[in-house]
Design a protein around this motif. Sequence first.
Motif, PDB file in Angstrom:
ATOM      1  N   ALA A 287       3.870  -2.917 -66.311  1.00  0.00           N
ATOM      2  CA  ALA A 287       3.782  -2.590 -67.730  1.00  0.00           C
ATOM      3  C   ALA A 287       4.601  -3.541 -68.603  1.00  0.00           C
ATOM      4  CB  ALA A 287       4.263  -1.155 -67.962  1.00  0.00           C
ATOM      5  N   PHE A 288       4.080  -3.766 -69.800  1.00  0.00           N
ATOM      6  CA  PHE A 288       4.799  -4.411 -70.903  1.00  0.00           C
ATOM      7  C   PHE A 288       5.281  -5.827 -70.595  1.00  0.00           C
ATOM      8  CE2 PHE A 288       5.641   0.239 -71.280  1.00  0.00           C
ATOM      9  CZ  PHE A 288       4.847   0.475 -72.395  1.00  0.00           C
ATOM     10  N   ASP A 289       4.490  -6.592 -69.813  1.00  0.00           N
ATOM     11  CA  ASP A 289       4.819  -8.009 -69.700  1.00  0.00           C
ATOM     12  C   ASP A 289       4.717  -8.616 -71.095  1.00  0.00           C
ATOM     13  OD1 ASP A 289       4.939 -10.280 -67.287  1.00  0.00           O
ATOM     14  OD2 ASP A 289       4.241 -11.049 -69.205  1.00  0.00           O
ATOM     15  N   ARG A 290       5.723  -9.395 -71.488  1.00  0.00           N
ATOM     16  CA  ARG A 290       5.839  -9.793 -72.881  1.00  0.00           C
ATOM     17  C   ARG A 290       4.888 -10.921 -73.292  1.00  0.00           C
ATOM     18  NH1 ARG A 290      11.365  -9.014 -71.484  1.00  0.00           N
ATOM     19  NH2 ARG A 290      11.841 -11.243 -71.473  1.00  0.00           N
ATOM     20  N   SER A 291       4.336 -11.670 -72.310  1.00  0.00           N
ATOM     21  CA  SER A 291       3.445 -12.768 -72.692  1.00  0.00           C
ATOM     22  C   SER A 291       2.243 -12.950 -71.783  1.00  0.00           C
ATOM     23  CB  SER A 291       4.232 -14.091 -72.742  1.00  0.00           C
ATOM     24  OG  SER A 291       4.732 -14.429 -71.463  1.00  0.00           O
ATOM     25  N   GLY A 292       2.244 -12.377 -70.605  1.00  0.00           N
ATOM     26  CA  GLY A 292       1.167 -12.610 -69.655  1.00  0.00           C
ATOM     27  C   GLY A 292       0.494 -11.343 -69.190  1.00  0.00           C
ATOM     28  N   PRO A 293      -0.492 -11.474 -68.293  1.00  0.00           N
ATOM     29  CA  PRO A 293      -1.214 -10.320 -67.775  1.00  0.00           C
ATOM     30  C   PRO A 293      -0.448  -9.613 -66.659  1.00  0.00           C
ATOM     31  CG  PRO A 293      -2.070 -12.314 -66.784  1.00  0.00           C
ATOM     32  CD  PRO A 293      -1.036 -12.755 -67.790  1.00  0.00           C
ATOM     33  N   ALA A 294      -0.943  -8.437 -66.304  1.00  0.00           N
ATOM     34  CA  ALA A 294      -0.362  -7.716 -65.170  1.00  0.00           C
ATOM     35  C   ALA A 294      -0.581  -8.477 -63.879  1.00  0.00           C
ATOM     36  CB  ALA A 294      -0.968  -6.321 -65.074  1.00  0.00           C
ATOM     37  N   LEU A 295      -1.778  -9.076 -63.734  1.00  0.00           N
ATOM     38  CA  LEU A 295      -2.144  -9.740 -62.488  1.00  0.00           C
ATOM     39  C   LEU A 295      -2.916 -11.017 -62.791  1.00  0.00           C
ATOM     40  CD1 LEU A 295      -2.575  -9.803 -59.349  1.00  0.00           C
ATOM     41  CD2 LEU A 295      -4.668  -8.479 -59.765  1.00  0.00           C
ATOM     42  N   THR A 296      -2.490 -12.109 -62.177  1.00  0.00           N
ATOM     43  CA  THR A 296      -3.267 -13.347 -62.168  1.00  0.00           C
ATOM     44  C   THR A 296      -3.582 -13.675 -60.723  1.00  0.00           C
ATOM     45  OG1 THR A 296      -2.111 -14.178 -64.125  1.00  0.00           O
ATOM     46  CG2 THR A 296      -3.316 -15.782 -62.804  1.00  0.00           C
ATOM     47  N   CYS A 297      -4.851 -13.934 -60.453  1.00  0.00           N
ATOM     48  CA  CYS A 297      -5.271 -14.103 -59.065  1.00  0.00           C
ATOM     49  C   CYS A 297      -6.133 -15.344 -58.932  1.00  0.00           C
ATOM     50  CB  CYS A 297      -6.039 -12.867 -58.621  1.00  0.00           C
ATOM     51  SG  CYS A 297      -6.788 -13.027 -56.993  1.00  0.00           S
ATOM     52  N   LEU A 298      -5.788 -16.203 -57.990  1.00  0.00           N
ATOM     53  CA  LEU A 298      -6.594 -17.374 -57.676  1.00  0.00           C
ATOM     54  C   LEU A 298      -6.864 -17.403 -56.178  1.00  0.00           C
ATOM     55  CD1 LEU A 298      -4.223 -18.935 -59.938  1.00  0.00           C
ATOM     56  CD2 LEU A 298      -6.436 -20.053 -60.106  1.00  0.00           C
ATOM     57  N   LEU A 299      -8.112 -17.268 -55.801  1.00  0.00           N
ATOM     58  CA  LEU A 299      -8.600 -17.476 -54.440  1.00  0.00           C
ATOM     59  C   LEU A 299      -8.252 -16.366 -53.450  1.00  0.00           C
ATOM     60  CD1 LEU A 299      -7.810 -21.292 -54.073  1.00  0.00           C
ATOM     61  CD2 LEU A 299      -9.888 -20.223 -54.921  1.00  0.00           C
ATOM     62  N   GLY A 300      -7.388 -15.459 -53.761  1.00  0.00           N
ATOM     63  CA  GLY A 300      -7.034 -14.386 -52.836  1.00  0.00           C
ATOM     64  C   GLY A 300      -7.707 -13.081 -53.195  1.00  0.00           C
ATOM     65  N   GLU A 301      -7.360 -12.033 -52.476  1.00  0.00           N
ATOM     66  CA  GLU A 301      -7.911 -10.704 -52.720  1.00  0.00           C
ATOM     67  C   GLU A 301      -6.807  -9.651 -52.676  1.00  0.00           C
ATOM     68  OE1 GLU A 301     -11.138  -9.830 -50.121  1.00  0.00           O
ATOM     69  OE2 GLU A 301     -12.373 -11.515 -50.809  1.00  0.00           O
ATOM     70  N   PRO A 302      -5.944  -9.642 -53.679  1.00  0.00           N
ATOM     71  CA  PRO A 302      -4.930  -8.580 -53.741  1.00  0.00           C
ATOM     72  C   PRO A 302      -5.598  -7.234 -53.991  1.00  0.00           C
ATOM     73  CG  PRO A 302      -4.975  -9.801 -55.786  1.00  0.00           C
ATOM     74  CD  PRO A 302      -5.894 -10.519 -54.851  1.00  0.00           C
ATOM     75  N   PHE A 303      -4.890  -6.173 -53.633  1.00  0.00           N
ATOM     76  CA  PHE A 303      -5.456  -4.835 -53.813  1.00  0.00           C
ATOM     77  C   PHE A 303      -4.395  -3.913 -54.388  1.00  0.00           C
ATOM     78  CE2 PHE A 303      -6.557  -0.539 -52.404  1.00  0.00           C
ATOM     79  CZ  PHE A 303      -7.859  -0.454 -52.872  1.00  0.00           C
ATOM     80  N   LEU A 304      -4.716  -3.250 -55.495  1.00  0.00           N
ATOM     81  CA  LEU A 304      -3.803  -2.321 -56.154  1.00  0.00           C
ATOM     82  C   LEU A 304      -4.395  -0.928 -56.137  1.00  0.00           C
ATOM     83  CD1 LEU A 304      -3.373  -5.273 -57.566  1.00  0.00           C
ATOM     84  CD2 LEU A 304      -1.976  -3.962 -59.165  1.00  0.00           C
ATOM     85  N   SER A 305      -3.574   0.053 -55.790  1.00  0.00           N
ATOM     86  CA  SER A 305      -4.055   1.425 -55.708  1.00  0.00           C
ATOM     87  C   SER A 305      -2.964   2.387 -56.160  1.00  0.00           C
ATOM     88  CB  SER A 305      -4.465   1.745 -54.269  1.00  0.00           C
ATOM     89  OG  SER A 305      -4.906   3.080 -54.145  1.00  0.00           O
ATOM     90  N   HIS A 306      -3.369   3.433 -56.892  1.00  0.00           N
ATOM     91  CA  HIS A 306      -2.457   4.460 -57.386  1.00  0.00           C
ATOM     92  C   HIS A 306      -1.342   3.840 -58.220  1.00  0.00           C
ATOM     93  CE1 HIS A 306      -3.652   7.663 -54.143  1.00  0.00           C
ATOM     94  NE2 HIS A 306      -4.696   7.042 -54.671  1.00  0.00           N
ATOM     95  N   CYS A 307      -1.718   2.907 -59.096  1.00  0.00           N
ATOM     96  CA  CYS A 307      -0.763   2.224 -59.971  1.00  0.00           C
ATOM     97  C   CYS A 307      -1.020   2.587 -61.433  1.00  0.00           C
ATOM     98  CB  CYS A 307      -0.873   0.704 -59.796  1.00  0.00           C
ATOM     99  SG  CYS A 307      -0.370   0.104 -58.168  1.00  0.00           S
ATOM    100  N   TYR A 308       0.024   2.467 -62.248  1.00  0.00           N
ATOM    101  CA  TYR A 308      -0.092   2.603 -63.700  1.00  0.00           C
ATOM    102  C   TYR A 308       0.087   1.218 -64.306  1.00  0.00           C
ATOM    103  CZ  TYR A 308      -0.470   7.638 -64.113  1.00  0.00           C
ATOM    104  OH  TYR A 308      -0.932   8.938 -64.055  1.00  0.00           O
ATOM    105  N   VAL A 309      -0.927   0.770 -65.038  1.00  0.00           N
ATOM    106  CA  VAL A 309      -0.960  -0.572 -65.608  1.00  0.00           C
ATOM    107  C   VAL A 309      -1.159  -0.428 -67.107  1.00  0.00           C
ATOM    108  CG1 VAL A 309      -2.032  -2.847 -65.482  1.00  0.00           C
ATOM    109  CG2 VAL A 309      -2.013  -1.372 -63.453  1.00  0.00           C
TER     110      VAL A 309
END
Length: 400
Positions: A287-309
């Motif tokens: 939450a509340f990153d001051r200038s960027g996104p919560a997630l930046t992804c290049l070429l991989g496959e991250p997985f988020l579950s049961h998170c508050y964004v």
Amino acid sequence: MVGRGSTLVVLTLWSVAILAGASAGVVIHVPGDQPTIQQAIFASSAGDTVIVAPGTYTSVLDTRLDFGGRNITLTSSAGPGATVLDAGGFAPIITLQGGEDTTSVISGLTFRNGGSDNAAVRCQHGSPQIRDCVFETNTGRYGALYLGSSFEATVRSCGFIGNEGDDGGAVHANGSLGRFVDCSFEGNSAVGKGGAVYLTFYAETRFDSCRFASNEAEAGGAVYSMNAESRFENCSFWGNVADDGSAVYLNQSYNPPEFRRCSFVSNDGGTLYSLAADAVVTNSILAFDRSGPALTCLLGEPFLSHCYVFGNAGGDSLSGFGSSNRFEDPLLCGIETGDLSLCANSACLPPANPWGETVGAFGAGCASCGSPVEALSWGGIKSLFRTPGCGVRPSQSVPR
């Protein structure tokens, strides 16, 4: 207010604890029995304890120490606030490279102004326990603590404050095994990567209940991990800064890095950056990153579950790399002060969320509160979700 009587009680309790742990071998006092710390180490054998009296120690024989393969305890009689080893810009202060095992203990000391061409404490082919120590204002190639190959360490209840390094301002782990418990990393910086921690060459490292605050680097404001296996549980990341990966930058991984019940709040530069790294993030707040996104992804496959964004300046979209997440204000007690505990009415507390689980590193810490975020227009709301998914963007075709 803490008075003199309270201070004496603390010192007495510390001394009792040290003496209780030292009963198995010979106890050597510095300067009572030996004039310097290194001379006391030379006089010790396996199972012995070297206890250092309060003071600031600056001589070569007090700040260029080598255990020489001895499995001993090096500690103080009054704790790290009263016992400082100040190397004056030279380093390492302590070297462990003789195969010391887990019965080697370093505790109750402050390491200051070490570093130079290595780190304040250098561990290569040794496995000590480091407890209740403070690493502050050390400046070196590897920051404050270097963990080398074939090394297994436990670092518990230590503070890393204001250290600087090339890669890893506080900790540089290279092909090592390590565990950090209840440690604080604050105000550390790196010239390159990993403001607080740099993990590389298949380092296997676990962080439990650790706090990362106000660290800064070019990439990975708090943590940079390259080809390493790492796990973070009940950790908090607040106020960290980087061009990419304000909290964590993940560069490839042979096993998925894991983040469980972590809080990533008010960082600056895009909270998580994943380059060909299949991170697993569960029960966490981004939450509340001051200038960027919560997630930046290049070429991989991250997985988020049961998170508050929520409320990240560069967008809250997970670009399809998530399941069963919520996009609403987590309601935190003190975003501006770094108090990331939950308001009593936060949906991150069970049973308010659909999973009946606590989300984030902390439980309830204050009364009910409102959201600090102003209402947005529909266009403003849509802008929060405009962030690309995994794939090489023209501006980021060259990985770090």
